[in-house]
Design a protein around this motif. Structure first.
Motif, PDB file in Angstrom:
ATOM      1  N   VAL A 163      40.673   7.966  17.339  1.00 60.47           N
ATOM      2  CA  VAL A 163      41.852   8.335  18.124  1.00 60.47           C
ATOM      3  C   VAL A 163      43.062   7.642  17.524  1.00 60.47           C
ATOM      4  O   VAL A 163      42.949   6.751  16.674  1.00 60.47           O
ATOM      5  N   HIS A 164      44.234   8.044  17.975  1.00 65.40           N
ATOM      6  CA  HIS A 164      45.472   7.425  17.518  1.00 65.40           C
ATOM      7  C   HIS A 164      45.614   6.033  18.133  1.00 65.40           C
ATOM      8  O   HIS A 164      45.107   5.767  19.234  1.00 65.40           O
ATOM      9  N   ARG A 165      46.308   5.141  17.437  1.00 65.82           N
ATOM     10  CA  ARG A 165      46.516   3.793  17.968  1.00 65.82           C
ATOM     11  C   ARG A 165      47.301   3.823  19.275  1.00 65.82           C
ATOM     12  O   ARG A 165      47.152   2.924  20.119  1.00 65.82           O
ATOM     13  N   ARG A 166      48.138   4.830  19.447  1.00 69.49           N
ATOM     14  CA  ARG A 166      48.873   4.971  20.710  1.00 69.49           C
ATOM     15  C   ARG A 166      47.911   5.152  21.881  1.00 69.49           C
ATOM     16  O   ARG A 166      48.111   4.584  22.965  1.00 69.49           O
ATOM     17  N   THR A 167      46.832   5.926  21.664  1.00 69.48           N
ATOM     18  CA  THR A 167      45.826   6.122  22.718  1.00 69.48           C
ATOM     19  C   THR A 167      45.131   4.811  23.049  1.00 69.48           C
ATOM     20  O   THR A 167      44.854   4.518  24.216  1.00 69.48           O
ATOM     21  N   VAL A 168      44.842   4.009  22.035  1.00 71.20           N
ATOM     22  CA  VAL A 168      44.199   2.717  22.275  1.00 71.20           C
ATOM     23  C   VAL A 168      45.104   1.820  23.099  1.00 71.20           C
ATOM     24  O   VAL A 168      44.661   1.153  24.049  1.00 71.20           O
ATOM     25  N   ARG A 169      46.384   1.789  22.781  1.00 72.63           N
ATOM     26  CA  ARG A 169      47.319   0.954  23.543  1.00 72.63           C
ATOM     27  C   ARG A 169      47.432   1.439  24.986  1.00 72.63           C
ATOM     28  O   ARG A 169      47.580   0.631  25.918  1.00 72.63           O
ATOM     29  N   GLN A 170      47.387   2.739  25.178  1.00 76.94           N
ATOM     30  CA  GLN A 170      47.415   3.269  26.545  1.00 76.94           C
ATOM     31  C   GLN A 170      46.186   2.828  27.325  1.00 76.94           C
ATOM     32  O   GLN A 170      46.272   2.476  28.505  1.00 76.94           O
ATOM     33  N   ALA A 171      45.013   2.856  26.694  1.00 74.75           N
ATOM     34  CA  ALA A 171      43.782   2.440  27.366  1.00 74.75           C
ATOM     35  C   ALA A 171      43.807   0.958  27.706  1.00 74.75           C
ATOM     36  O   ALA A 171      43.321   0.543  28.761  1.00 74.75           O
ATOM     37  N   ILE A 172      44.377   0.148  26.821  1.00 74.57           N
ATOM     38  CA  ILE A 172      44.464  -1.288  27.091  1.00 74.57           C
ATOM     39  C   ILE A 172      45.414  -1.567  28.246  1.00 74.57           C
ATOM     40  O   ILE A 172      45.174  -2.441  29.082  1.00 74.57           O
ATOM     41  N   ALA A 173      46.479  -0.776  28.329  1.00 71.18           N
ATOM     42  CA  ALA A 173      47.479  -0.998  29.375  1.00 71.18           C
ATOM     43  C   ALA A 173      47.013  -0.525  30.743  1.00 71.18           C
ATOM     44  O   ALA A 173      47.364  -1.113  31.762  1.00 71.18           O
ATOM     45  N   SER A 174      46.202   0.535  30.784  1.00 70.87           N
ATOM     46  CA  SER A 174      45.794   1.085  32.079  1.00 70.87           C
ATOM     47  C   SER A 174      44.463   1.806  31.932  1.00 70.87           C
ATOM     48  O   SER A 174      44.247   2.505  30.926  1.00 70.87           O
ATOM     49  N   PRO A 175      43.546   1.678  32.926  1.00 70.46           N
ATOM     50  CA  PRO A 175      42.272   2.403  32.856  1.00 70.46           C
ATOM     51  C   PRO A 175      42.414   3.890  33.163  1.00 70.46           C
ATOM     52  O   PRO A 175      41.487   4.653  32.941  1.00 70.46           O
ATOM     53  N   VAL A 176      43.569   4.292  33.696  1.00 72.60           N
ATOM     54  CA  VAL A 176      43.800   5.694  34.053  1.00 72.60           C
ATOM     55  C   VAL A 176      44.628   6.355  32.960  1.00 72.60           C
ATOM     56  O   VAL A 176      45.740   5.905  32.662  1.00 72.60           O
ATOM     57  N   PRO A 177      44.131   7.409  32.327  1.00 73.62           N
ATOM     58  CA  PRO A 177      44.907   8.081  31.279  1.00 73.62           C
ATOM     59  C   PRO A 177      46.190   8.662  31.838  1.00 73.62           C
ATOM     60  O   PRO A 177      46.215   9.179  32.962  1.00 73.62           O
ATOM     61  N   PRO A 178      47.282   8.590  31.089  1.00 75.42           N
ATOM     62  CA  PRO A 178      48.539   9.189  31.567  1.00 75.42           C
ATOM     63  C   PRO A 178      48.458  10.705  31.572  1.00 75.42           C
ATOM     64  O   PRO A 178      47.674  11.309  30.836  1.00 75.42           O
ATOM     65  N   ASP A 179      49.260  11.303  32.408  1.00 75.99           N
ATOM     66  CA  ASP A 179      49.310  12.766  32.464  1.00 75.99           C
ATOM     67  C   ASP A 179      49.860  13.321  31.159  1.00 75.99           C
ATOM     68  O   ASP A 179      50.777  12.745  30.553  1.00 75.99           O
ATOM     69  N   ARG A 180      49.291  14.420  30.745  1.00 77.51           N
ATOM     70  CA  ARG A 180      49.784  15.073  29.531  1.00 77.51           C
ATOM     71  C   ARG A 180      51.149  15.698  29.796  1.00 77.51           C
ATOM     72  O   ARG A 180      51.354  16.346  30.826  1.00 77.51           O
ATOM     73  N   LYS A 181      52.049  15.503  28.866  1.00 78.10           N
ATOM     74  CA  LYS A 181      53.391  16.063  29.001  1.00 78.10           C
ATOM     75  C   LYS A 181      53.393  17.499  28.477  1.00 78.10           C
ATOM     76  O   LYS A 181      53.049  17.751  27.325  1.00 78.10           O
TER      77      LYS A 181
END
Length: 262
Positions: free
Chosen positions: A40-58
């Motif tokens: 996955v992209h590093r951005r996805t990894v940072r999102q997972a570290i910041a929150s257990p809930v995936p952000p809504d797709r824009k």
């Protein structure tokens, strides 16, 4: 360490975020290594570290001047139908033809058909109620201690340095969300029953109304037509036992006594 392989009903991104957070918290893996491991992209990894809930797709908003223009014309035709006899009302095909003949609109028939199917009911409701329709929802009413859900899912567990396929028994109360999970070596009936007993002990009782099952194969002896099933004798004895024992003492009975009763 365990990694979920396939769990019916859970979002794959939620599983991905949980796995990334586990490796990051337990093994302190860097972002680049996690991105390489899960592809996955590093951005996805940072999102997972910041929150257990995936952000809504824009979803990008794209301008559609042609569709916005024909929407008003279609609404006018559908409002005309409110006073017209049923057999003289516009079909989606007729609306499409009028848009091309009278307005020279270049729009697909599929869009017109979908728009007509959605707006016809909305315009009829607006005319009947005298107001614009409001978006709404039907809330799910759950009573405390009345219902629960049970399912089995595959998990891979690291035992002695080797990955082994096991099965997770999941029990969840519908009202409070309180849950009980147990991992077994198989989906045999013994594991199925033991998971129930442990769940009843953990949650403090048996649901008063029902327990819903996605797949009840450990308790089924024969599949009949439709949703009918012939249940095994041991499962029938299990259900009868918990139905007859007073609520205060249901969770204190042992699995051995339950199996002996069958």
């Amino acid at each position: 360490m365990f990694v979920l392989v396939g769990w019916g009903g859970m979002e794959r991104r939620v599983e991905l975020f949980a796995a990334i957070r586990f490796d990051w918290q337990r093994y302190q893996m860097p972002v680049r290594a996690l991105a390489r491991k899960y592809d996955v992209h590093r951005r996805t990894v940072r999102q997972a570290i910041a929150s257990p809930v995936p952000p809504d797709r824009k979803v990008p908003e794209r301008a559609a001047p042609v569709r916005e223009a024909v929407a008003g014309w279609i609404d006018e035709m559908l409002r005309e139908d409110l006073a017209a006899p049923r057999k003289q009302r516009h079909t989606a095909r007729r609306v499409f033809e009028r848009l091309a003949d009278e307005h020279g609109a270049q729009v697909s028939y599929s869009y017109v058909a979908k728009y007509v199917a959605r707006r016809r009911a909305e315009i009829a409701a607006q005319d009947r109620d005298g107001a614009e329709g409001l978006a709404g929802f039907v809330p799910q009413a759950r009573e405390p201690g009345a219902e629960a859900e049970v399912d089995f899912g595959d998990v891979t567990v690291e035992l002695g340095g080797q990955l082994s396929r096991c099965f997770m028994f999941a029990y969840r109360l519908s009202y409070s969300g309180k849950a009980c999970h147990r991992v077994f070596a198989s989906q045999a009936q013994e594991a199925f029953l033991e998971g129930h007993v442990t769940a009843f002990e953990t949650t403090g009782g048996v649901p008063s109304r029902q327990i819903r099952y996605d797949n009840l194969s450990p308790a089924v002896a024969k599949v009949l037509a439709g949703r009918n099933r012939t249940e095994t004798q041991r499962w029938l004895s299990f259900r009868a036992f918990y139905k007859s024992v007073p609520a205060s003492s249901r969770a204190s009975q042992s699995l051995g006594l339950l199996l002996a009763a069958s």
